[in-house]
Design a protein around this motif. Structure first.
Motif, PDB file in Angstrom:
ATOM      1  N   PRO A 169       0.804  -1.208   0.000  1.00 60.15           N
ATOM      2  CA  PRO A 169       0.000   0.000   0.000  1.00 60.15           C
ATOM      3  C   PRO A 169       0.843   1.267   0.000  1.00 60.15           C
ATOM      4  O   PRO A 169       0.460   2.257  -0.574  1.00 60.15           O
ATOM      5  CB  PRO A 169      -0.820  -0.089   1.284  1.00 60.15           C
ATOM      6  CG  PRO A 169      -0.273  -1.208   2.061  1.00 60.15           C
ATOM      7  CD  PRO A 169       0.698  -1.967   1.219  1.00 60.15           C
ATOM      8  N   ALA A 170       1.995   1.229   0.588  1.00 60.51           N
ATOM      9  CA  ALA A 170       2.749   2.459   0.758  1.00 60.51           C
ATOM     10  C   ALA A 170       3.648   2.752  -0.436  1.00 60.51           C
ATOM     11  O   ALA A 170       4.360   3.731  -0.439  1.00 60.51           O
ATOM     12  CB  ALA A 170       3.580   2.381   2.029  1.00 60.51           C
ATOM     13  N   ILE A 211     -11.455   9.288  12.052  1.00 66.45           N
ATOM     14  CA  ILE A 211     -11.465   8.308  10.963  1.00 66.45           C
ATOM     15  C   ILE A 211     -10.476   8.694   9.875  1.00 66.45           C
ATOM     16  O   ILE A 211      -9.713   7.860   9.382  1.00 66.45           O
ATOM     17  CB  ILE A 211     -12.894   8.164  10.394  1.00 66.45           C
ATOM     18  CG1 ILE A 211     -13.795   7.479  11.417  1.00 66.45           C
ATOM     19  CG2 ILE A 211     -12.888   7.367   9.085  1.00 66.45           C
ATOM     20  CD1 ILE A 211     -15.247   7.413  11.019  1.00 66.45           C
ATOM     21  N   SER A 212     -10.463   9.959   9.515  1.00 61.71           N
ATOM     22  CA  SER A 212      -9.528  10.401   8.473  1.00 61.71           C
ATOM     23  C   SER A 212      -8.089  10.187   8.917  1.00 61.71           C
ATOM     24  O   SER A 212      -7.242   9.739   8.140  1.00 61.71           O
ATOM     25  CB  SER A 212      -9.748  11.878   8.149  1.00 61.71           C
ATOM     26  OG  SER A 212     -11.024  12.061   7.607  1.00 61.71           O
ATOM     27  N   GLU A 223      -3.491   7.127   7.872  1.00 64.48           N
ATOM     28  CA  GLU A 223      -2.284   6.780   8.632  1.00 64.48           C
ATOM     29  C   GLU A 223      -1.440   8.012   8.921  1.00 64.48           C
ATOM     30  O   GLU A 223      -0.213   8.013   8.768  1.00 64.48           O
ATOM     31  CB  GLU A 223      -1.472   5.718   7.866  1.00 64.48           C
ATOM     32  CG  GLU A 223      -2.285   4.447   7.638  1.00 64.48           C
ATOM     33  CD  GLU A 223      -1.521   3.359   6.867  1.00 64.48           C
ATOM     34  OE1 GLU A 223      -0.358   3.623   6.503  1.00 64.48           O
ATOM     35  OE2 GLU A 223      -2.080   2.275   6.662  1.00 64.48           O
ATOM     36  N   GLN A 224      -2.111   9.062   9.350  1.00 63.38           N
ATOM     37  CA  GLN A 224      -1.390  10.287   9.683  1.00 63.38           C
ATOM     38  C   GLN A 224      -0.709  10.142  11.039  1.00 63.38           C
ATOM     39  O   GLN A 224      -1.114   9.318  11.861  1.00 63.38           O
ATOM     40  CB  GLN A 224      -2.355  11.479   9.680  1.00 63.38           C
ATOM     41  CG  GLN A 224      -2.708  11.948   8.271  1.00 63.38           C
ATOM     42  CD  GLN A 224      -3.983  12.762   8.239  1.00 63.38           C
ATOM     43  OE1 GLN A 224      -4.711  12.839   9.234  1.00 63.38           O
ATOM     44  NE2 GLN A 224      -4.274  13.340   7.085  1.00 63.38           N
ATOM     45  N   LEU A 237      -7.198  -3.912   6.468  1.00 66.41           N
ATOM     46  CA  LEU A 237      -6.646  -3.356   7.708  1.00 66.41           C
ATOM     47  C   LEU A 237      -7.299  -2.018   8.022  1.00 66.41           C
ATOM     48  O   LEU A 237      -7.760  -1.780   9.141  1.00 66.41           O
ATOM     49  CB  LEU A 237      -5.124  -3.212   7.573  1.00 66.41           C
ATOM     50  CG  LEU A 237      -4.388  -2.506   8.704  1.00 66.41           C
ATOM     51  CD1 LEU A 237      -4.672  -3.146  10.047  1.00 66.41           C
ATOM     52  CD2 LEU A 237      -2.880  -2.500   8.431  1.00 66.41           C
ATOM     53  N   ALA A 238      -7.367  -1.157   7.019  1.00 70.76           N
ATOM     54  CA  ALA A 238      -7.962   0.164   7.228  1.00 70.76           C
ATOM     55  C   ALA A 238      -9.423   0.039   7.645  1.00 70.76           C
ATOM     56  O   ALA A 238      -9.894   0.759   8.530  1.00 70.76           O
ATOM     57  CB  ALA A 238      -7.838   0.999   5.964  1.00 70.76           C
TER      58      ALA A 238
END
Lengths: 361, 361
Positions: free
Chosen positions: A244-245, B31-32, B37-38, B134-135
């Motif tokens: 994904p990255a 959620i964002s 993945e921040q 995963l997300a």
């Protein structure tokens, strides 16, 4: 190390010799070695690398019931009549319990496989679609190196993962039937972007003509949209692969465009098969003249490197480090919430880094 | 490091405070943060861990055109009439170009979302089904922690990867329509193993009764087969997760069995929705009394650890190490065949091991 003793490196030499001599039993053994990642499989694949790229790899995918096996059988017969050697790789990324082709398909395939110019191999789920895509690519390489003219890669399903499996193909055929649901739904399944050719099979049923027309229309709409927004829309696109990255490769020159044709067949009776074969050849020619073949080959090589990095990493993690035991041991703390999955993951990764790589293949 | 400055750790405290106070804008922001993945997303997820497990997570999957969105809307209305708070996570693991729900579905969903007791979130493809699963699990965790009674996870498609996405669910509903093709094809798609409940939707169409009967019959056949061959066939089974080389967890005690019912609905008119809701509750009760809920929770935790290990590894590889550049630089040698993908992969992995982990989150 026990594993290594079971198939010492010396075997690879002998296997490769038999393989190069064109012995089919060596082909079967080579495929098993690669599919099961037995010791020496990388060594064998390295030796076969110079032989790759001669076969035309044709991916055939579509929803259940679209007639993939029937189309495959018809194409095999067609190519055999032209004297070409044909292999079929039947991939079923679904159930490990119920998986595999239907009985009728099996019987039909078995009959074909009596022909010495035909080779058929099924690949079952390996509990992982990612792993299956990699294994399919490697098995297809082995078959290609053996010297087949055409390799048909038949995959079950319409999801992204099934499309990943067809990434091993030069030419991807998406099969639909009039009852596949309306074309908007087909579009929703991401098929439009993946296909080099569309085939509306069972075209003697009502609605075939309309479906073919709608598909053509949407393809034209897509082409316009694609040219605006999505530079590299054909074949293996690194933006769509597993990691994904990972950012995309640097932008290649845009290939001369290919308009995916929409064909109609009745595979049971053979109607439309010669036209399909003709379109497949046209696509192969286009791959050569447009430079697209080289671009896809580059993408496949890059993909292979990435898949192999992840496979090695996973092997170290789950086999060498027995990381699953670490998770089990920590389960009480995970369940109580006194340890988060994120902390445990970091610990495992740190240990994986420190561990030496046992797999020196 | 620029990324880290954009959302310093201090924000997580404030965000968590607003979240705990029940502010919906904090839910959206959380959620964002997690979906993208921040920086700080792991810290937030850690803080939410103690709040998990209150919501009933209902996965709804099935082939295109089966009516997933319509069933979701109907269930939302039903639960709202009982005063429950409902969230919908709409996952589309397919095309990044065309993706998303149809216009009609969108409008229907928009109407529902005016209700303050309803929360709707779409999740687009992230170029990776693994990453998406995963997300989806993490976003569902966030929504669960916020305090919803039901979370409907609607996924497009029938492939293994789509089933992976529903692994975030307590209860998985597989939707079919009379035209989905015959039941044998449904079985081929691996759906039988994944479903806790079957729904034949659009049951006012011809063939619904027959399809429901056939499904029931096959379920009984499967149960017999399953009990002989496949000990843990319900829910998240570690044998089916991404990492190909991973062995299963040690065998748990077999849960008391659950016979997946086959229901019939006409979601458009609401026919069969109360019965569906009743079956969903029955399954939830069974999860509690059989110990199956705990088993699934353990599997989910283990899965999360594994996914997180791989995510961290990938992050280091593709972001920190910029491994794609290494592949690009080696492309001439790969194309000439003077270097094999397998050798390059080993080099990259060795460099990844040596690299320090920059992501200290």
């Amino acid at each position: 190390m026990v594993q290594r003793m079971g198939a010492p490196r010396a075997d690879i030499e002998a296997l490769h010799r038999d393989f190069a001599a064109g012995r089919k039993v060596a082909l079967s053994r080579a495929i098993s070695l690669v599919e099961n990642e037995q010791p020496g499989f990388r060594e064998l694949l390295r030796r076969l690398l110079p032989l790759l790229g001669r076969a035309h790899r044709i991916g055939i995918t579509g929803p259940p019931g679209a007639g993939k096996s029937t189309i495959c059988s018809a194409l095999v017969r067609f190519y055999r009549e032209r004297g070409e050697k044909v292999a079929v790789v039947a991939v079923d990324p679904t159930s490990p319990f119920t998986g595999g082709a239907l009985l009728g398909d099996r019987i039909r395939m078995n009959e074909l496989s009596l022909d010495p110019g035909v080779f058929i191999r099924s690949m079952a789920s390996r509990g992982s679609v990612g792993g299956l895509a990699l294994a399919t690519g490697e098995v297809t390489d082995v078959i290609d190196a053996f010297g087949f003219d055409r390799i048909l890669i038949e995959t079950m399903g319409v999801g992204q993962s099934e499309l990943d499996v067809t990434a091993a193909a030069d030419t991807t055929v998406v099969l639909l039937v009039p009852e596949s649901g309306d074309s908007i739904q087909a579009m929703k399944a991401g098929l439009l972007e993946a296909a080099d050719l569309f085939v509306v099979n069972k075209a003697d049923r009502p609605g075939a003509e309309r479906m073919a027309r709608e598909l053509s229309m949407m393809l034209h709409l897509r082409m316009g949209k694609t040219l605006r927004n999505v530079p590299a829309h054909h074949g293996v696109d690194l933006r769509r692969v597993q990691a994904p990255a990972a950012p995309p490769l640097r932008e290649d020159a845009k290939p001369a465009s290919w308009d995916p044709p929409v064909l109609q067949t009745v595979a049971e009776t053979g109607r439309g098969i010669p036209e399909l074969a003709q379109s497949l050849d046209a696509h192969r020619s286009w791959l050569d003249t447009s430079g697209e073949r080289q671009r896809r080959r580059r993408n496949r090589l890059a993909e292979r490197v990435r898949d192999e990095v992840e496979r090695r990493f996973r092997h170290r993690l789950w086999k060498d480090l027995q990381a699953l035991d670490l998770i089990e041991d920590a389960m009480p703390q995970l369940e109580q919430g006194s340890m988060s999955p994120y902390d445990l993951a970091r610990t495992i990764l740190q240990r994986a880094n420190a561990a030496p790589e046992s797999d020196a293949d």
